[in-house]
Motif scaffolding. Structure first.
Motif, PDB file in Angstrom:
ATOM      1  N   MET A   1      -2.743  -0.623  -3.852  1.00 27.38           N
ATOM      2  CA  MET A   1      -3.999  -1.166  -2.966  1.00 27.38           C
ATOM      3  C   MET A   1      -3.641  -2.744  -2.953  1.00 27.38           C
ATOM      4  O   MET A   1      -4.485  -3.321  -3.397  1.00 27.38           O
ATOM      5  CB  MET A   1      -5.277  -0.703  -3.259  1.00 27.38           C
ATOM      6  CG  MET A   1      -6.004  -1.047  -2.129  1.00 27.38           C
ATOM      7  SD  MET A   1      -5.567  -0.765  -0.732  1.00 27.38           S
ATOM      8  CE  MET A   1      -7.060  -0.995   0.247  1.00 27.38           C
TER       9      MET A   1
ATOM     10  N   ALA B   1      -8.995  -2.776   4.092  1.00 22.06           N
ATOM     11  CA  ALA B   1      -7.697  -3.030   3.912  1.00 22.06           C
ATOM     12  C   ALA B   1      -7.271  -4.118   4.992  1.00 22.06           C
ATOM     13  O   ALA B   1      -6.458  -5.183   4.554  1.00 22.06           O
ATOM     14  CB  ALA B   1      -6.877  -2.036   3.718  1.00 22.06           C
TER      15      ALA B   1
ATOM     16  N   ASP C   1      -8.830  -7.472   4.335  1.00 24.13           N
ATOM     17  CA  ASP C   1      -8.175  -8.097   3.061  1.00 24.13           C
ATOM     18  C   ASP C   1      -6.805  -8.510   3.378  1.00 24.13           C
ATOM     19  O   ASP C   1      -6.301  -9.851   2.795  1.00 24.13           O
ATOM     20  CB  ASP C   1      -8.240  -7.006   2.090  1.00 24.13           C
ATOM     21  CG  ASP C   1      -9.278  -6.737   1.305  1.00 24.13           C
ATOM     22  OD1 ASP C   1     -10.293  -7.334   1.722  1.00 24.13           O
ATOM     23  OD2 ASP C   1      -9.473  -5.612   0.692  1.00 24.13           O
ATOM     24  N   ASN C   2      -6.106  -8.037   4.291  1.00 23.56           N
ATOM     25  CA  ASN C   2      -4.830  -8.396   4.537  1.00 23.56           C
ATOM     26  C   ASN C   2      -5.063  -9.939   5.351  1.00 23.56           C
ATOM     27  O   ASN C   2      -4.250 -10.762   5.051  1.00 23.56           O
ATOM     28  CB  ASN C   2      -4.190  -7.525   5.845  1.00 23.56           C
ATOM     29  CG  ASN C   2      -2.863  -8.045   6.503  1.00 23.56           C
ATOM     30  OD1 ASN C   2      -2.949  -8.660   7.393  1.00 23.56           O
ATOM     31  ND2 ASN C   2      -1.827  -7.965   5.632  1.00 23.56           N
TER      32      ASN C   2
ATOM     33  N   ILE D   1       0.920  -1.081  -0.149  1.00 17.51           N
ATOM     34  CA  ILE D   1      -0.100  -0.122   0.055  1.00 17.51           C
ATOM     35  C   ILE D   1       0.866   1.178   0.045  1.00 17.51           C
ATOM     36  O   ILE D   1       1.493   1.812   0.974  1.00 17.51           O
ATOM     37  CB  ILE D   1      -0.934  -0.097   1.205  1.00 17.51           C
ATOM     38  CG1 ILE D   1      -1.745  -1.216   1.306  1.00 17.51           C
ATOM     39  CG2 ILE D   1      -1.881   1.191   1.105  1.00 17.51           C
ATOM     40  CD1 ILE D   1      -2.858  -1.216   2.403  1.00 17.51           C
TER      41      ILE D   1
ATOM     42  N   LEU E   1      -6.396   6.498   1.022  1.00 22.35           N
ATOM     43  CA  LEU E   1      -7.350   5.384   1.574  1.00 22.35           C
ATOM     44  C   LEU E   1      -8.618   6.367   2.187  1.00 22.35           C
ATOM     45  O   LEU E   1      -8.123   7.039   3.148  1.00 22.35           O
ATOM     46  CB  LEU E   1      -6.825   4.433   2.475  1.00 22.35           C
ATOM     47  CG  LEU E   1      -5.606   3.462   1.874  1.00 22.35           C
ATOM     48  CD1 LEU E   1      -5.082   2.551   2.758  1.00 22.35           C
ATOM     49  CD2 LEU E   1      -6.310   2.617   0.652  1.00 22.35           C
TER      50      LEU E   1
ATOM     51  N   GLU F   1     -12.127   2.597   3.994  1.00 21.79           N
ATOM     52  CA  GLU F   1     -11.194   1.561   3.441  1.00 21.79           C
ATOM     53  C   GLU F   1     -10.063   0.993   4.055  1.00 21.79           C
ATOM     54  O   GLU F   1      -9.600   0.134   3.914  1.00 21.79           O
ATOM     55  CB  GLU F   1     -10.648   2.219   2.014  1.00 21.79           C
ATOM     56  CG  GLU F   1     -11.759   2.679   0.911  1.00 21.79           C
ATOM     57  CD  GLU F   1     -11.076   3.251  -0.067  1.00 21.79           C
ATOM     58  OE1 GLU F   1     -11.521   3.093  -1.339  1.00 21.79           O
ATOM     59  OE2 GLU F   1     -10.174   3.882  -0.166  1.00 21.79           O
TER      60      GLU F   1
ATOM     61  N   PRO G   1      -2.727  -4.897   0.095  1.00 23.61           N
ATOM     62  CA  PRO G   1      -2.374  -5.030   1.827  1.00 23.61           C
ATOM     63  C   PRO G   1      -1.435  -6.010   2.308  1.00 23.61           C
ATOM     64  O   PRO G   1      -2.187  -6.840   3.096  1.00 23.61           O
ATOM     65  CB  PRO G   1      -3.773  -4.689   2.408  1.00 23.61           C
ATOM     66  CG  PRO G   1      -4.659  -5.380   1.777  1.00 23.61           C
ATOM     67  CD  PRO G   1      -4.401  -5.208   0.081  1.00 23.61           C
TER      68      PRO G   1
END
Length: 251
Positions: free
Chosen positions: A75, A148, A151-152, A53, A140, A144, A77
């Motif tokens: 993007m 993120a 998502d990580n 990121i 971000l 978001e 992460p």
């Protein structure tokens, strides 16, 4: 940003004549071998390990002025291995943030990252460090940041063993109102949903403790600095949060 990248299934390459990625200098390992507590990225050989990121610019040619090129955000992460042609250090203002940056310079065909990420719990730890250092890119939006983070976990095949509300509480503490850093940005955007969701300031844990209360400031670190912030907070009559511990101590 996908127009500026291409892949062969193994790596993702730069698809522009020239590109730059910007990594905050103070999260990169000390070159003398004594890394800071908050280091997240480091240089080795001809490559870098960085968090995926970061701000990037894609140029028509190397001589094109930086300010004339829009800023994009990579993007992804997770920790990535990247191979710029060279790197330099520069103090730049990017999206309103003046900072010391490591500028990674890429040319067409340079490897930006592997196409398939390596799963590791260490990557989740690195995201937490990036968040609590206040160094996530400000492009971000506030919502978001949580996305993120989740998502990580997903990229690394991990499931957090704490409720999501705990993650949201951490984000709420780290992101503040730039007009009044003692106030959480979450309260600002809740009161005015039309406000720019990127108009926050991201603080590190040390700064958050200084703005939370006298008790949290003096029980953290950097005593002389916190004494000053505590005196100013008291003289200004800033509303402070009181923890259960403070209630017990002052009984």
């Amino acid at each position: 940003m996908k127009d500026f990248l291409f892949t062969d299934g193994k790596y993702i390459y730069i698809n522009a004549p020239y590109a730059e990625a910007y990594v905050p200098e103070d999260i990169i390992e000390n070159p003398n071998g004594a890394p800071k507590d908050s280091w997240i990225a480091y240089e080795y050989g001809d490559g870098f390990i960085i968090f995926g990121i970061c701000y990037m610019r894609f140029f028509e040619n190397e001589s094109q002025a930086r300010d004339s090129v829009p800023v994009h955000t990579l993007m992804y992460p997770n920790l990535i291995e990247t191979h710029p042609t060279e790197s330099t250090k520069a103090k730049l203002e990017i999206n309103g943030l003046m900072d010391n940056w490591r500028v990674l310079k890429f040319y067409h065909g340079d490897i930006l990252m592997e196409a398939n990420s390596r799963k590791s719990a260490t990557n989740c730890e690195a995201f937490m460090k990036l968040l609590t250092s206040g160094k996530l890119p400000r492009s971000l939006s506030y919502d978001e940041v949580f996305t993120a983070w989740m998502d990580n976990y997903e990229i690394n095949g991990m499931t957090p063993e704490v409720p999501y509300v705990v993650h949201q509480a951490i984000i709420a503490e780290m992101y503040r109102n730039p007009a009044d850093p003692s106030q959480q940005f979450a309260k600002v955007i809740a009161a005015n949903p039309k406000i720019d969701p990127r108009s926050y300031i991201a603080m590190n844990m040390n700064a958050v403790s200084a703005y939370s209360s006298v008790m949290s400031a003096l029980s953290f670190e950097r005593m002389s600095e916190k004494l000053t912030s505590s005196i100013n907070m008291t003289k200004s009559g800033v509303e402070q949060k009181k923890s259960p511990i403070e209630a017990v101590i002052t009984m």
